[in-house]
Scaffold this active site. Structure first.
Site, mmCIF file in Angstrom:
data_model
loop_
_atom_site.group_PDB
_atom_site.id
_atom_site.type_symbol
_atom_site.label_atom_id
_atom_site.label_comp_id
_atom_site.label_asym_id
_atom_site.label_seq_id
_atom_site.Cartn_x
_atom_site.Cartn_y
_atom_site.Cartn_z
ATOM 1 N N ARG A 143 -20.243 28.252 -5.573
ATOM 2 C CA ARG A 143 -20.118 28.400 -4.119
ATOM 3 C C ARG A 143 -20.817 29.692 -3.729
ATOM 4 O O ARG A 143 -20.409 30.769 -4.140
ATOM 5 C CB ARG A 143 -18.625 28.475 -3.776
ATOM 6 N N THR A 145 -22.069 32.781 -1.263
ATOM 7 C CA THR A 145 -21.510 33.561 -0.158
ATOM 8 C C THR A 145 -21.688 32.820 1.166
ATOM 9 O O THR A 145 -22.797 32.411 1.515
ATOM 10 C CB THR A 145 -22.254 34.917 -0.063
ATOM 11 N N GLU A 146 -20.571 32.652 1.897
ATOM 12 C CA GLU A 146 -20.584 32.035 3.230
ATOM 13 C C GLU A 146 -21.227 30.639 3.238
ATOM 14 O O GLU A 146 -21.779 30.207 4.245
ATOM 15 C CB GLU A 146 -21.299 32.940 4.246
ATOM 16 N N LEU A 147 -21.156 29.945 2.094
ATOM 17 C CA LEU A 147 -21.779 28.623 1.926
ATOM 18 C C LEU A 147 -23.281 28.648 2.255
ATOM 19 O O LEU A 147 -23.842 27.636 2.720
ATOM 20 C CB LEU A 147 -21.081 27.544 2.759
ATOM 21 N N TRP A 299 -21.905 28.393 6.738
ATOM 22 C CA TRP A 299 -20.773 27.806 7.479
ATOM 23 C C TRP A 299 -20.392 28.650 8.688
ATOM 24 O O TRP A 299 -19.388 28.397 9.336
ATOM 25 C CB TRP A 299 -19.577 27.560 6.561
#
Length: 401
Positions: A143, A145-147, A299
């Protein structure tokens, strides 16, 4: 049967103290220790400890049928060790159940994927080593950072050996497609993608306590009816959110813990839903198609792009100056300098410099300890300037030896 994939992001940044121009050259302690300690202890009390206890009980109660996934940043783990070691113990207890997956990400919750492939790989490697050390597991899913995701970033992640990656189910990327299926990376189709269903995720993360919302109050029965509805076709329901949703963003008085306590039983009783971790979900279903994402998405905010961190001149100047130091810090091979280098990369510093005060202004101000984007920039650059002087000085001393 649809699969619910519950994923929680755990992150706390190291916050900088007020560092003025006159501190430079004299004071090399950059962190606000009191603030970091008080925030971590508060969030541990309100969110991490009660929620971890709740999840552990749910796993036991449902005999392993309830499952979920986490990614925990290196900066959060450092603060757990320093201020609330009992939180680390509670995460280890979850790890021991075998029902909780821990994902890899960037160690410092950094924007390294946008800076350099080499630095991105170093950050991910350091994080994976930390997860193995703390929880005894080697992450196989990733995953960012921040998608933050693009075709190219996905290909880098696949090259590092990860089988699955999370991304945002952004409408401008998906078009008519649904986020409720598994997809494949456009460059390396071996990498499977799970896309966040942002509407269902945000119903819990943002709208849960909003009394003006036409679906208020949200109950486990109502939410389950949405998940099983014929109008919501698909195979997977990816509910991705900040872990601090529980008890911090939505405090206990809203009923968020009661909702979470009831949800697994109601969902499983429907006979149409099951829970799985990220990797289990990706293995179970074949990708329905390739996801084409040539431009970077995230995201954050309505635009689902990277303008929350690199959307103005202040942010871009700070980012460029920081990564301009990369090779010099690497030459020193000094853990003290590496430590500062890591916490200065955290994306939150750039987020505080955002000047997006339209539809997303409330979200930005909620997480911001500074009075303005300019204050955040000046404080960060003062610290970075002192760090730069120290790096140059250490390199000169090394040459003289």
């Amino acid at each position: 049967m649809k699969t619910i994939c519950l994923y929680f992001q755990v992150h706390q940044p190291w916050r900088l103290k007020k560092y003025r121009f006159f501190n430079m050259g004299k004071d090399h302690n950059y962190l606000d220790d009191m603030l970091n300690r008080s925030i971590m202890q508060k969030v541990a009390r309100q969110c991490y400890l009660p929620m971890n206890a709740l999840l552990l009980n749910l796993i036991k109660e449902h005999k392993g049928a309830f499952r979920c996934s986490f990614s925990i940043t290196g900066s959060a783990i450092e603060q757990f060790r320093a201020y609330v070691p009992e939180v680390l113990d509670s995460f280890r207890a979850l790890a021991e159940t075998g029902c909780v997956e821990f994902l890899a990400e960037t160690y410092s919750h950094s924007l390294a994927a946008l800076a350099s492939k080499e630095d991105f790989e170093q950050q991910v490697k350091l994080h994976a080593q930390t997860i193995k050390k703390e929880f005894g597991v080697k992450p196989t899913a990733f995953r960012n950072t921040e998608l933050i995701y693009s075709d190219e970033i996905g290909a880098m992640v696949a090259e590092m050996g990860y089988k699955t990656m999370l991304a945002e189910g952004a409408r401008h990327v998906l078009g008519w497609k649904s986020p409720n299926y598994v997809y494949a990376n456009a460059i390396d189709q071996k990498l499977r993608l799970l896309l966040r269903n942002y509407k269902l995720s945000d119903d819990i993360a943002f709208r849960f306590s909003n009394q003006g919302w036409d679906q208020y109050p949200l109950t486990a029965d109502k939410f389950t009816s949405w998940l099983t509805a014929e109008e919501a076709p698909g195979e997977v329901l990816n509910l991705f959110m900040d872990y601090e949703t529980f008890g911090e963003h939505q405090n206990a008085d809203t009923g968020i813990f009661d909702f979470m306590k009831a949800l697994p039983a109601v969902a499983l009783a429907s006979g149409q839903l099951e829970f799985a971790t990220v990797s289990e979900t990706a293995k179970k279903y074949q990708p329905v198609s390739v996801l084409h994402c040539p431009h970077v998405m995230s995201w954050a905010d309505e635009e689902r792009d990277i303008t929350a961190w690199l959307g103005n001149e202040l942010q871009n100047d700070a980012f460029k100056t920081l990564y301009g130091l990369k090779e010099k810090v690497a030459k020193l091979k000094n853990p003290d300098f590496d430590y500062v280098w890591n916490f200065m990369q955290t994306s939150d510093h750039f987020y505080y410099m955002a000047t997006k005060w339209l539809s997303d202004g409330d979200v930005h101000s909620y997480f911001n300890p500074y009075d303005s984007a300019y204050d955040a920039f000046i404080n960060y650059m003062n610290v970075l300037s002192d760090f730069q002087i120290e790096v140059e000085s250490a390199l000169a001393a090394k040459k003289r030896k």
